[in-house]
Design an enzyme around this catalytic site. Structure first.
Site, short mmCIF file in Angstrom:
data_model
loop_
_atom_site.label_atom_id
_atom_site.label_comp_id
_atom_site.label_asym_id
_atom_site.label_seq_id
_atom_site.Cartn_x
_atom_site.Cartn_y
_atom_site.Cartn_z
N LYS A 24 -3.04 2.98 -9.52
CA LYS A 24 -1.98 2.16 -8.91
C LYS A 24 -1.63 1.00 -9.83
O LYS A 24 -0.46 0.76 -10.15
CB LYS A 24 -2.49 1.63 -7.56
CG LYS A 24 -1.67 0.51 -6.98
CD LYS A 24 -2.13 0.13 -5.60
CE LYS A 24 -3.29 -0.83 -5.53
NZ LYS A 24 -2.99 -2.22 -5.87
N ASN A 25 -2.67 0.25 -10.25
CA ASN A 25 -2.42 -0.99 -10.97
C ASN A 25 -2.02 -0.77 -12.43
O ASN A 25 -1.74 -1.74 -13.15
CB ASN A 25 -3.64 -1.91 -10.87
CG ASN A 25 -3.84 -2.40 -9.44
OD1 ASN A 25 -2.92 -2.29 -8.61
ND2 ASN A 25 -5.02 -2.90 -9.13
N CYS A 120 -2.09 -7.59 -0.25
CA CYS A 120 -3.28 -7.68 0.59
C CYS A 120 -3.65 -9.15 0.84
O CYS A 120 -3.55 -9.98 -0.07
CB CYS A 120 -4.45 -6.98 -0.10
SG CYS A 120 -4.33 -5.19 -0.04
N ARG A 125 -2.61 -16.02 -3.82
CA ARG A 125 -2.11 -15.14 -4.86
C ARG A 125 -0.89 -15.78 -5.52
O ARG A 125 0.23 -15.29 -5.42
CB ARG A 125 -1.77 -13.77 -4.28
CG ARG A 125 -2.96 -13.24 -3.51
CD ARG A 125 -3.17 -11.83 -3.43
NE ARG A 125 -3.22 -11.06 -4.62
CZ ARG A 125 -3.19 -9.72 -4.60
NH1 ARG A 125 -3.08 -9.09 -3.46
NH2 ARG A 125 -3.24 -9.03 -5.71
N ASP A 308 -12.07 -5.12 -7.10
CA ASP A 308 -11.52 -4.06 -6.24
C ASP A 308 -12.59 -3.06 -5.79
O ASP A 308 -12.31 -2.23 -4.91
CB ASP A 308 -10.39 -3.31 -6.96
CG ASP A 308 -9.18 -4.20 -7.20
OD1 ASP A 308 -9.09 -5.26 -6.55
OD2 ASP A 308 -8.34 -3.85 -8.04
N ARG A 401 -1.75 2.57 0.83
CA ARG A 401 -1.07 1.84 -0.24
C ARG A 401 -1.67 2.16 -1.61
O ARG A 401 -0.98 2.07 -2.62
CB ARG A 401 -1.19 0.33 -0.02
CG ARG A 401 -0.42 -0.18 1.15
CD ARG A 401 -0.51 -1.66 1.24
NE ARG A 401 -0.16 -2.25 -0.06
CZ ARG A 401 -0.34 -3.52 -0.37
NH1 ARG A 401 -0.84 -4.35 0.49
NH2 ARG A 401 -0.01 -3.97 -1.57
#
Ligand code: EPU
Length: 428
Positions: A24-25, A120, A125, A308, A401
């Site tokens: 994803k990242n 999230c 952030r 993570d 997600r």
């Protein structure tokens, strides 16, 4: 958002092979980078997850042509004519990575408008690194009604010092710098493998970048970037999740299609807990040896242990003999799920906002729990796999997600897990 839940019947050791999806990242910034060129970019191994669909929708609304072929996990993007520099508010607020399009938009169109990004709920952030960097490169940045408005006729390379090595901040500045006039130096840059993968992509598009993977990145601006065809970096967080699932259940799991050195921080810690770890060119095998040891762990920017994977590791430590300490050093508020683990009987507590103390081994018992964010959801699924009886995990849209087919992949390893619709009765 949907009301689906996972129903997990625990107690089955996981065994076998699992193929790891694209990260994803890593996919998110590479998709944003496609806005830097008028030519077609083709990305293979794109994970089929909600965050990817959202960023593709964002760039579609900016004017890019997007063609996602789900069967082949390939996306084609052509941003020949962008007609907007405004990130749609609702989509932008739905995830942190939406802000990644501001660097490319600024470089390409001289303007970007984007809401303060969401994502999230795991602590503060901010996008200070991005904003300070854009400003240092000559952009004017205003924040009006929670929306960033950035403008620069032409960005100018400069020296940028990040007071925190922000992962997406480094990526945004890297993309902005590629088309800036002159040289940009980013000091105290993020060294995460996904940043390196983005730099590799940009270099293949014609950018001049040195030092990615270290804390000092230099970018010599060029006049134009070109199309590229690349394969998305494998997901080290997903690999870590399945490796832990295998070990936790006393099984034997091999994760395939991974970049083994990127998994060193996770593999090293799994070995300390007691796993038998074997590795090959693109696979890692994790086997239980019958005993799990308590450890002390802290999350840090790469090459530290990844935040993570912290939550899944805490679930693992509920089964380890002794007292473990886990220190979350990246995010302010990423231990909230520990209270859900306690509902399953975990002897775990948050001693201060950044530290969890876990006593084990504990026999977990099925209960109903709620996923408060993506990685919290993963940790609760893993807990369900080792708990006696049935565990129900609600709010699993968070898990969707970031994990492709998590229930299908776990079932292939022997797990008893079902996705159940909002009104359906539990079946697993
Ligand atoms: N921070 C600052 N100043 C800034 C930016 C960040 O102090 O200007 C602080 C934040 O408050 C936070 C820490 O730095 O405490 C980490 O933030 P960073 O900007 O490095 O992380 P991110 O870009 O928000 C990405 C991943 C996260 C991953 C982190 C750390 C994406 C889209 N997200 O977030 O992924 O945890 O880097 O590696 O790449 C996930 O996949 O579940 C996830 C949260």
């Amino acid at each position: 958002m949907n009301g689906d839940r996972f129903v997990v019947a625990g107690g089955v050791p996981l065994n076998g092979d699992v193929h790891i999806s694209g990260a994803k990242n890593a996919a998110l910034p590479v998709i944003a980078a496609a806005l830097l060129t008028r030519e077609e970019c083709i990305i293979d191994n794109v994970p089929l997850i909600e965050d990817i669909r959202k960023i593709l929708e964002i760039i579609r609304q900016l004017g890019a042509e997007v063609d996602l072929d789900e069967a082949s996990h390939r996306v084609r993007i052509r941003a020949a004519d962008l007609h907007s520099y405004e990130v749609p508010r609702e989509l932008g607020q739905a995830m942190r990575a939406s802000f990644l399009v501001t660097g490319p938009l600024l470089a390409r169109m001289g303007r970007a408008v984007a809401p303060a990004p969401g994502g999230c709920a795991i602590g503060r952030r901010p996008v200070n690194a991005d904003v300070k960097g854009f400003t240092a490169m000559g952009a004017q940045v205003e924040n009006v009604d929670g929306e960033y408005r950035v403008h620069a006729d032409r960005l100018v390379g400069t020296r940028i010092y990040l007071d925190y090595p922000s992962h997406t901040g480094t990526e945004n500045l890297l993309m902005a710098a590629c088309l800036a006039k002159g040289k940009t130096v980013i000091k105290h840059a993020s060294a995460e493998p996904e940043v390196v993968a983005l730099a590799d992509c940009l270099i293949r598009m014609g950018a001049k970048i040195r030092g990615a993977g270290s804390s000092l990145i230099e970018v010599e601006g060029v006049g134009e970037l070109y199309g590229v065809h690349l394969r998305c970096l494998p997901d080290r967080m997903e690999a870590g999740t399945y490796a832990i699932a295998g070990l936790l259940t006393g099984g034997d799991v091999t994760v395939h299609d991974v970049v083994v050195p990127n998994l060193d921080p996770i593999a090293h810690k799994l070995a300390e807990v007691g796993a038998i770890v074997e590795e090959g060119d693109s696979w890692l095998r994790i086997r239980a040896n019958g005993h799990l040891n308590a450890v002390e762990l802290q999350t840090l920017p790469y090459p530290g242990f990844p935040t993570d994977v912290q939550s899944c590791f805490v679930t693992l430590l509920t089964q380890a003999a002794g007292t473990s300490f886990v220190h979350e050093r990246v995010f302010d508020d990423r231990l909230g799920y520990v209270n859900e683990l306690r509902k399953l009987g975990a002897r775990a507590e948050i001693t201060d906002s950044h530290t969890a103390l876990i006593k084990g081994p504990t026999r977990l018992r099925g209960a109903q729990v709620r996923a408060s964010d993506l990685r919290a959801g993963a940790a609760l699924i893993l807990a369900g796999l080792v708990a006696e009886g049935t565990t129900e995990i609600t709010d699993i849209y968070h898990v969707d997600r970031g994990y492709e087919q998590v229930d299908g992949k776990l079932r292939a390893l022997g797990a008893r897990i079902e996705r159940v619709g909002a009104r359906e009765p539990a079946t697993a």
